[in-house]
Motif scaffolding. Structure first.
Motif, mmCIF file in Angstrom:
data_model
loop_
_atom_site.group_PDB
_atom_site.id
_atom_site.type_symbol
_atom_site.label_atom_id
_atom_site.label_comp_id
_atom_site.label_asym_id
_atom_site.label_seq_id
_atom_site.Cartn_x
_atom_site.Cartn_y
_atom_site.Cartn_z
ATOM 1 N N ARG A 42 0.832 -1.202 0.000
ATOM 2 C CA ARG A 42 0.000 0.000 0.000
ATOM 3 C C ARG A 42 0.867 1.253 0.000
ATOM 4 N NH1 ARG A 42 -3.243 -1.506 3.635
ATOM 5 N NH2 ARG A 42 -2.337 -0.522 5.469
ATOM 6 N N ASN A 43 1.958 1.240 0.779
ATOM 7 C CA ASN A 43 2.861 2.389 0.801
ATOM 8 C C ASN A 43 3.542 2.600 -0.548
ATOM 9 O OD1 ASN A 43 2.270 2.906 3.481
ATOM 10 N ND2 ASN A 43 3.969 1.674 4.259
ATOM 11 N N ILE A 44 3.973 1.502 -1.177
ATOM 12 C CA ILE A 44 4.596 1.614 -2.504
ATOM 13 C C ILE A 44 3.607 2.184 -3.507
ATOM 14 C CG2 ILE A 44 5.555 0.287 -4.429
ATOM 15 C CD1 ILE A 44 6.757 -1.620 -2.385
ATOM 16 N N VAL A 54 -2.953 -7.069 -6.084
ATOM 17 C CA VAL A 54 -2.106 -8.103 -5.495
ATOM 18 C C VAL A 54 -2.785 -8.813 -4.324
ATOM 19 C CG1 VAL A 54 -0.023 -8.417 -4.102
ATOM 20 C CG2 VAL A 54 0.124 -7.336 -6.321
ATOM 21 N N PRO A 55 -3.421 -8.095 -3.366
ATOM 22 C CA PRO A 55 -4.085 -8.804 -2.270
ATOM 23 C C PRO A 55 -5.088 -9.827 -2.746
ATOM 24 C CG PRO A 55 -3.934 -6.467 -1.784
ATOM 25 C CD PRO A 55 -3.487 -6.634 -3.206
ATOM 26 N N PRO A 103 -7.270 -4.554 1.332
ATOM 27 C CA PRO A 103 -6.342 -5.018 2.376
ATOM 28 C C PRO A 103 -6.978 -5.151 3.748
ATOM 29 C CG PRO A 103 -5.287 -3.374 0.982
ATOM 30 C CD PRO A 103 -6.724 -3.408 0.582
ATOM 31 N N LYS A 104 -7.831 -4.192 4.139
ATOM 32 C CA LYS A 104 -8.459 -4.267 5.451
ATOM 33 C C LYS A 104 -9.374 -5.479 5.551
ATOM 34 C CE LYS A 104 -8.293 0.686 6.481
ATOM 35 N NZ LYS A 104 -9.089 1.883 6.813
ATOM 36 N N CYS A 105 -10.061 -5.777 4.450
ATOM 37 C CA CYS A 105 -10.935 -6.948 4.431
ATOM 38 C C CYS A 105 -10.101 -8.227 4.521
ATOM 39 C CB CYS A 105 -11.780 -6.945 3.159
ATOM 40 S SG CYS A 105 -12.910 -8.352 3.025
#
Length: 396
Positions: free
Chosen positions: A205-207, A270-271, A304-306
């Motif tokens: 996520r940061n990238i 990606v996730p 991502p949170k899921c």
């Protein structure tokens, strides 16, 4: 300063082998002594009782070993196990009857005690209150078979039973502790796997944000400046040698912007591609369980949170099964339909209790509700405990 040496500790498997070997040896000595003192005309009956005692002891040893192996070293106290009650009662009844049939004298009582107390350690199947009461009753009935030295025989029998029962209880406690440590190790590894996956998601996520916010901004600025320069060059009617490189540069910046957009989109997806792998890694850490996964290829989880929330729910479910369930088989099934994703977590063992929505289940329900999802805990028609999670497609 000299190092402190720890006391020698015999592994529980070796101690279990020792107690079984001692039990067989004690039974053999008692049987030989009783048969030697038995009158010839009573020997067939005595042999039958000895054989029945041996059969009962072997049956108890088999049931105890099977209990440990089937439940992955989980020993459970069960006062309603009629098989243990049956074989224990049969073993002691045959031993007590053998005293009268073989006409065992009081001088041979200590040898006969070896056969009587042989099964005392297997009473750990029951609650200590019932086990001690049962062993005491057996000791009293055995002592009553002798007219001489009844109190001495009774005291000796009770002491020997307590020693063997305590020895068996120590083995059961250690086996349970070994299993508890294995469960704790699995919990730790699952937590580490989830943390590692969360770190990977955060890094991606940061990238993605850095590429989109920083490089994307720079490329947009470059493209705008090239466009301004190209417009100025066209207004000044510069020759083709100047205009062609400007056009190629602006076209190249446009392609770079498109490539960057593809990279950011790929990182966002990606996730979805790796959630199944993360789930598999989490499951592999639960070494005390056998997990079956039936995954619908249509299920896509990209948020991502899921992903993190679902991995946390799966980990909590597996932990509950390891700690509280009598079974070791788990089914994880996903399904997609009508814009909704359904995840079912099922303990394949028969669940006999009532569903209790404690703090753990309430926390899971809150996490799922925060994602506009639904969470339900129920018993299937086969009596199996099932957690059901339903999420809208746009949330996942």
């Amino acid at each position: 300063m000299d190092p402190v040496s720890l006391p020698l500790r015999i592994p529980y498997i070796l101690r279990a082998g020792i107690i079984i070997s001692l039990g067989i040896g004690a039974w053999a000595i008692a049987a030989l002594m009783v048969l030697d003192a038995c009158p010839p005309e009573q020997r067939p009956w005595a042999l039958g009782l000895v054989a029945m005692t041996a059969f009962s002891f072997c049956s108890l040893a088999f049931l105890g070993t099977r209990e440990l192996l089937v439940n992955s070293l989980a020993w459970r106290v069960d006062d309603r196990d009629w098989r243990f009650w049956l074989f224990l009662s049969l073993s002691h009844a045959c031993s007590i009857l053998l005293v009268g049939v073989a006409e065992v004298p009081a001088s041979h009582a200590p040898y006969m005690l070896l056969m009587v107390v042989n099964s005392a350690s297997l009473a750990v199947r029951f609650n200590p209150r019932y086990a001690l009461s049962f062993n005491t009753l057996v000791a009293v009935l055995f002592a009553l078979q002798f007219e001489e030295s009844q109190w001495l025989i009774l005291a000796l029998c009770i002491v020997m039973q307590l020693v063997l029962w305590s020895f068996g209880l120590s083995i059961v406690v250690e086996v349970s502790e070994v299993r508890r440590l294995r469960v704790m190790g699995d919990e730790l590894r699952m937590a580490q796997a989830q943390i590692a996956e969360s770190e990977r998601m955060l890094e991606r996520r940061n990238i993605r944000h850095n590429l989109h916010d920083n490089m994307g901004h720079e490329l947009a600025t470059l493209h705008m400046n090239l466009q301004i320069v190209e417009q100025q060059a066209a207004r000044l009617e510069l020759d083709e040698d100047v205009m062609a490189p400007l056009a190629r540069s602006r076209s190249s910046s446009r392609r770079m912007f498109a490539v960057l957009d593809d990279i950011v989109t790929g990182l966002r997806q990606v996730p979805s591609a790796h959630f199944y792998d993360a789930l598999t890694d989490l499951i592999e850490q639960a070494t005390t369980l056998s997990v079956i996964v039936r995954w619908d290829d249509k299920v896509r989880i990209s948020e991502p949170k899921c992903c993190e929330a679902l991995l946390s729910v799966v980990r909590e479910f597996l932990t509950n099964v390891m700690k509280h369930s009598e079974g070791r088989d788990v089914l994880i099934r996903s399904q997609y339909g009508n814009g909704r994703i359904t995840l079912e977590l099922t303990d394949l063992a028969v669940f006999e209790g009532d569903v209790d929505h404690g703090n753990g289940l309430s926390g899971v329900a809150e996490r799922i509700s925060a994602m506009s999802g639904e969470f339900d805990v129920s018993k299937t028609a086969e009596g199996r405990l099932c957690w059901t999670i339903v999420l809208p497609e746009d949330v996942a």
